[in-house]
Every structure is written in C-alpha cells, then in structure tokens.
Scaffold this motif. Structure first.
Motif, short mmCIF file in Angstrom:
data_model
loop_
_atom_site.label_atom_id
_atom_site.label_comp_id
_atom_site.label_asym_id
_atom_site.label_seq_id
_atom_site.Cartn_x
_atom_site.Cartn_y
_atom_site.Cartn_z
N ILE A 1 0.80 -1.21 0.00
CA ILE A 1 0.00 0.00 0.00
C ILE A 1 0.84 1.26 0.00
CG2 ILE A 1 -1.94 -1.07 1.15
CD1 ILE A 1 -0.94 0.51 3.67
N MET A 2 2.12 1.17 0.31
CA MET A 2 2.96 2.36 0.41
C MET A 2 3.80 2.51 -0.86
SD MET A 2 4.02 5.05 1.87
CE MET A 2 3.33 5.07 3.51
N PRO A 3 3.34 3.33 -1.80
CA PRO A 3 4.10 3.52 -3.03
C PRO A 3 5.31 4.43 -2.84
CG PRO A 3 2.16 4.90 -3.07
CD PRO A 3 2.08 4.06 -1.81
N ALA A 4 5.35 5.17 -1.75
CA ALA A 4 6.41 6.16 -1.54
C ALA A 4 7.58 5.57 -0.77
CB ALA A 4 5.83 7.38 -0.83
N VAL A 5 8.13 4.49 -1.31
CA VAL A 5 9.32 3.86 -0.73
C VAL A 5 10.30 3.57 -1.85
CG1 VAL A 5 8.12 2.84 1.25
CG2 VAL A 5 8.35 1.53 -0.86
N ASP A 6 11.55 3.46 -1.52
CA ASP A 6 12.58 3.21 -2.53
C ASP A 6 12.61 1.76 -2.99
OD1 ASP A 6 13.48 5.89 -2.50
OD2 ASP A 6 14.64 5.48 -0.69
N PHE A 7 12.18 0.84 -2.14
CA PHE A 7 12.22 -0.59 -2.49
C PHE A 7 10.90 -1.23 -2.09
CE2 PHE A 7 13.31 -5.03 -1.49
CZ PHE A 7 13.82 -5.40 -2.74
N ARG A 8 10.02 -1.41 -3.07
CA ARG A 8 8.70 -1.99 -2.79
C ARG A 8 8.77 -3.51 -2.80
NH1 ARG A 8 3.99 0.95 -5.99
NH2 ARG A 8 2.82 -0.22 -4.46
N VAL A 9 8.06 -4.12 -1.88
CA VAL A 9 7.99 -5.58 -1.78
C VAL A 9 6.52 -5.98 -1.78
CG1 VAL A 9 8.56 -7.58 -0.35
CG2 VAL A 9 10.14 -5.65 -0.46
N PRO A 10 6.12 -6.88 -2.68
CA PRO A 10 4.72 -7.30 -2.69
C PRO A 10 4.34 -8.07 -1.43
CG PRO A 10 5.99 -8.45 -4.42
CD PRO A 10 6.92 -7.50 -3.71
N GLY A 11 3.06 -7.99 -1.07
CA GLY A 11 2.56 -8.76 0.05
C GLY A 11 2.71 -8.07 1.40
N GLY A 12 2.89 -6.77 1.40
CA GLY A 12 3.02 -6.04 2.66
C GLY A 12 1.68 -5.86 3.34
N LEU A 13 1.68 -5.14 4.43
CA LEU A 13 0.47 -4.91 5.22
C LEU A 13 -0.47 -3.92 4.53
CD1 LEU A 13 2.06 -4.40 8.75
CD2 LEU A 13 1.00 -6.46 7.86
N SER A 14 -1.76 -4.11 4.74
CA SER A 14 -2.75 -3.11 4.33
C SER A 14 -2.80 -2.04 5.41
CB SER A 14 -4.13 -3.77 4.17
OG SER A 14 -4.65 -4.14 5.44
N TRP A 15 -3.48 -0.91 5.12
CA TRP A 15 -3.62 0.13 6.14
C TRP A 15 -4.32 -0.43 7.39
CZ3 TRP A 15 -0.48 3.84 5.57
CH2 TRP A 15 -0.23 4.46 4.35
N ASP A 16 -5.37 -1.24 7.19
CA ASP A 16 -6.09 -1.83 8.32
C ASP A 16 -5.21 -2.77 9.12
OD1 ASP A 16 -8.41 -0.41 7.77
OD2 ASP A 16 -9.31 -2.05 6.60
N GLU A 17 -4.41 -3.58 8.43
CA GLU A 17 -3.51 -4.50 9.14
C GLU A 17 -2.44 -3.74 9.92
OE1 GLU A 17 -3.69 -8.34 6.12
OE2 GLU A 17 -2.36 -6.66 5.65
N LEU A 18 -1.91 -2.68 9.32
CA LEU A 18 -0.93 -1.86 10.03
C LEU A 18 -1.55 -1.22 11.26
CD1 LEU A 18 1.80 -0.45 10.34
CD2 LEU A 18 0.98 1.29 8.73
N SER A 19 -2.75 -0.69 11.11
CA SER A 19 -3.45 -0.07 12.23
C SER A 19 -3.68 -1.07 13.36
CB SER A 19 -4.77 0.52 11.75
OG SER A 19 -5.44 1.17 12.80
N ALA A 20 -4.15 -2.26 13.02
CA ALA A 20 -4.41 -3.30 14.02
C ALA A 20 -3.11 -3.71 14.73
CB ALA A 20 -5.08 -4.51 13.39
N ALA A 21 -2.06 -3.90 13.96
CA ALA A 21 -0.78 -4.29 14.55
C ALA A 21 -0.27 -3.23 15.51
CB ALA A 21 0.26 -4.57 13.46
N LEU A 22 -0.35 -1.97 15.10
CA LEU A 22 0.10 -0.89 15.98
C LEU A 22 -0.73 -0.82 17.27
CD1 LEU A 22 0.88 1.92 13.40
CD2 LEU A 22 2.52 0.69 14.85
N ARG A 23 -2.04 -0.97 17.14
CA ARG A 23 -2.89 -0.94 18.34
C ARG A 23 -2.50 -2.04 19.31
NH1 ARG A 23 -7.05 -0.24 14.66
NH2 ARG A 23 -7.74 -2.36 15.02
N ILE A 24 -2.29 -3.24 18.80
CA ILE A 24 -1.92 -4.38 19.65
C ILE A 24 -0.55 -4.15 20.29
CG2 ILE A 24 -1.27 -6.83 19.61
CD1 ILE A 24 -3.45 -7.13 17.37
N ILE A 25 0.39 -3.71 19.50
CA ILE A 25 1.75 -3.48 20.01
C ILE A 25 1.75 -2.41 21.09
CG2 ILE A 25 4.02 -2.56 19.36
CD1 ILE A 25 3.50 -3.98 16.58
N LEU A 26 1.08 -1.29 20.80
CA LEU A 26 1.07 -0.20 21.77
C LEU A 26 0.27 -0.54 23.02
CD1 LEU A 26 0.77 2.76 19.27
CD2 LEU A 26 2.79 2.06 20.56
#
Length: 67
Positions: A1-26
């Motif tokens: 989902i993040m096109p603004a990176v120098d090295f893109r890798v397929p299969g990364g987190l979606s915005w919802d997955e990132l949000s959920a992971a951050l909530r759990i971690i924090l």
C-alpha cells in the motif's frame, strides 16, 4: 500500500492491518519506541501515502491527525 518507498515488496500490510498491529503493540505496554523508515516524500506526488501513514499513526497513538 505504500508507493512512496525506494524498495517496494509485494505482500506487505494493508492500512487496516498496520493499524491493528500498531494498536496491539502499543496496548501491550512493551513498546518503548516507534520508528517510521523508508518513506520517501519525493515518490508521494499527491501526498496521499503520507496522509494515510499519518492517519494510521494518529489513530494508533490515540490522537487526531490535522486535517
């Protein structure tokens, strides 16, 4: 989902997955720091990737992002 990176890798987190992971971690109480790496604003022509990242971070940290 993040096109603004120098090295893109397929299969990364979606915005919802990132949000959920951050909530759990924090919520664990074990996080002592947070780093955003690799975001390249030169590759974010319309600013949408940066806004998406800021929105997810604001929700995870329990604050409102500026409009």
């Amino acid at each position: 989902i993040m096109p603004a990176v120098d090295f893109r890798v397929p299969g990364g987190l979606s915005w919802d997955e990132l949000s959920a992971a951050l909530r759990i971690i924090l919520a664990s109480g074990k996080a002592v720091g947070l780093e955003v790496a690799i975001y390249n604003p030169r590759l974010d022509v319309d600013g949408s990737a940066g806004r998406g990242l800021a929105d997810v971070m604001a929700v995870a940290l329990g604050t409102a992002a500026p409009a």
